[in-house]
Motif scaffolding. Structure first.
Motif, PDB file in Angstrom:
ATOM      1  N   THR A  62       8.434 -12.780 -26.714  1.00 44.67           N
ATOM      2  CA  THR A  62       8.549 -11.676 -26.781  1.00 44.67           C
ATOM      3  C   THR A  62       8.281 -11.529 -24.522  1.00 44.67           C
ATOM      4  O   THR A  62       9.905 -11.509 -23.766  1.00 44.67           O
ATOM      5  CB  THR A  62       8.279 -10.967 -26.891  1.00 44.67           C
ATOM      6  OG1 THR A  62       8.546 -11.179 -27.890  1.00 44.67           O
ATOM      7  CG2 THR A  62       9.613  -9.214 -26.564  1.00 44.67           C
ATOM      8  N   HIS A  79      -2.087 -17.300 -26.482  1.00 42.58           N
ATOM      9  CA  HIS A  79      -1.541 -16.201 -26.417  1.00 42.58           C
ATOM     10  C   HIS A  79      -1.743 -16.009 -24.617  1.00 42.58           C
ATOM     11  O   HIS A  79      -2.724 -16.456 -23.929  1.00 42.58           O
ATOM     12  CB  HIS A  79      -2.415 -14.706 -26.921  1.00 42.58           C
ATOM     13  CG  HIS A  79      -3.527 -14.373 -25.570  1.00 42.58           C
ATOM     14  ND1 HIS A  79      -4.152 -12.768 -26.273  1.00 42.58           N
ATOM     15  CD2 HIS A  79      -5.148 -14.774 -25.898  1.00 42.58           C
ATOM     16  CE1 HIS A  79      -5.275 -12.843 -26.094  1.00 42.58           C
ATOM     17  NE2 HIS A  79      -5.689 -13.880 -25.396  1.00 42.58           N
ATOM     18  N   GLY A 103       0.523 -10.881 -33.723  1.00 44.82           N
ATOM     19  CA  GLY A 103      -0.009 -11.444 -32.685  1.00 44.82           C
ATOM     20  C   GLY A 103      -1.372 -11.988 -32.265  1.00 44.82           C
ATOM     21  O   GLY A 103      -1.282 -12.313 -33.892  1.00 44.82           O
ATOM     22  N   ASN A 161       3.328 -11.198 -29.213  1.00 45.28           N
ATOM     23  CA  ASN A 161       4.023 -11.206 -28.119  1.00 45.28           C
ATOM     24  C   ASN A 161       4.245 -11.566 -26.824  1.00 45.28           C
ATOM     25  O   ASN A 161       4.677 -11.210 -26.586  1.00 45.28           O
ATOM     26  CB  ASN A 161       2.800  -9.524 -27.557  1.00 45.28           C
ATOM     27  CG  ASN A 161       3.057  -9.049 -29.436  1.00 45.28           C
ATOM     28  OD1 ASN A 161       3.891  -8.450 -29.681  1.00 45.28           O
ATOM     29  ND2 ASN A 161       1.541  -8.802 -29.073  1.00 45.28           N
ATOM     30  N   CYS A 178       0.559 -16.698 -29.574  1.00 46.98           N
ATOM     31  CA  CYS A 178       1.308 -15.109 -29.642  1.00 46.98           C
ATOM     32  C   CYS A 178       2.628 -14.335 -29.697  1.00 46.98           C
ATOM     33  O   CYS A 178       3.867 -15.109 -28.811  1.00 46.98           O
ATOM     34  CB  CYS A 178       0.391 -14.366 -28.831  1.00 46.98           C
ATOM     35  SG  CYS A 178       0.719 -12.487 -28.558  1.00 46.98           S
ATOM     36  N   ASN A 208      -2.029  -3.937 -28.152  1.00 45.80           N
ATOM     37  CA  ASN A 208      -0.986  -5.057 -29.256  1.00 45.80           C
ATOM     38  C   ASN A 208      -2.017  -5.178 -30.503  1.00 45.80           C
ATOM     39  O   ASN A 208      -1.722  -5.561 -31.742  1.00 45.80           O
ATOM     40  CB  ASN A 208      -1.004  -6.431 -28.486  1.00 45.80           C
ATOM     41  CG  ASN A 208       0.253  -6.219 -28.315  1.00 45.80           C
ATOM     42  OD1 ASN A 208       1.166  -5.775 -27.382  1.00 45.80           O
ATOM     43  ND2 ASN A 208       0.116  -7.526 -26.697  1.00 45.80           N
TER      44      ASN A 208
END
Lengths: 148, 148, 148
Positions: free
Chosen positions: C111, C73, C130, C108, C106, B55
């Motif tokens: 998602t 994250h 990210g 990402n 984050c 990432n």
């Protein structure tokens, strides 16, 4: 003649500039040691971190090459309680202290755990402003950060 | 005339000073890449860290923008054993290596685990002075530290 | 007379040099605050990290002394979901936001978790490139890194 004098003046100023430029970095490396702050918060990481620090001292070529502070906060501090500490932790802390490692414990954690200051293993320093404050402070003084 | 010559000299010296000033930072950014050292010690973080690195490469705009070293020590190293490694780890390590990521494993950990150097996945570099020594070394060379 | 003029020129250039020299560091410390990026990925660390940040603000002498960004994250982000969040997290996030702390999550991870952007607690910023990319970016801007 005038040119000569001025060249000397210019040279002098250039030297002064260079001294100013590199003065700060020279000061930082005054003791020729790498400064490292280790950070531990989990109870079950304490033994591992003590091993890491010993390996670091050996890996870099001896205690004269490195200046290490271990800052502990949160549950990890329990393992440094003078009565609770297992022999392996007690011995490794003493061994590392002999090699110049500084051990600090978070004042807020002591309060949260209900520990008195003199209940930790011998030689522990209390980080009065708290563990995280101390870690950030050391980093802003040039310490490298390690969080095993 | 004298004034003109001296002005030129002064300008020259100023330029020299600026070159000296910015020489160091220019050298550090010589390859225009951000240098990052990732650190993993827990077994169950290995998959997560490999995803994080992928990432990061995508987030920053591709492998040409970043230089990543992953230093592993402690239990995490088991997951990189050539026989023990699961397919997902094996594939992601290979994929990241193709994008220029360097994988290093702590020499002390190999000894502790009883692993031979050639038992790790292909392309692993051994951090001879130990994982933590290597991480601190990279940081003192300007690497940013990430510990997912 | 020539000497006098040249001395003035030299003094001027020296001053200019000093201004150039210290301009960058002056800019970095423009707001006189210490910049710190906190990093959390584990779910069960969320409460601890929020406490750490509050302690940090108090330890350093108040919110006007420090600029904190918490980048989350991985699994930790679940705890900041507007419906899932427990009262203690919800209250502490709001309290820290009032003291100027920025919360980032984050993109990402959102998602991966199937979260919409507006499902997080109020005020969360999305780290579009990210979480790890953002943490490295902040560090390269001079932020100190803390990973409790």
């Amino acid at each position: 003649m005038i040119n000569q004098k001025l060249r000397n003046t210019l040279l002098g100023l250039s030297l002064l500039g260079l001294i100013l430029l590199f003065g700060a970095s020279a000061a930082m490396a005054a003791d020729d040691k790498l400064d490292v702050v280790y950070h531990v918060s989990e109870e079950d990481k304490v033994g591992f971190v003590l091993n890491n620090i010993q390996n670091h001292i050996e890996g870099i070529g001896g205690p004269e090459k490195i200046n290490i502070v271990l800052v502990s906060h949160g549950p990890a501090v329990k393992r440094f309680h003078d009565i609770e500490a297992v022999n392996k932790v007690r011995e490794n802390v003493a061994k590392l202290q002999e090699q110049g490692v500084t051990f600090e414990a978070c004042a807020n954690t002591l309060t949260a755990l209900g520990f008195e200051r003199d209940e930790l293993l011998s030689g522990f320093v209390i980080a009065e402003k708290g563990g995280v404050t101390r870690i950030a402070e050391l980093q802003s003084e040039g310490y490298v950060y390690l969080r095993p």
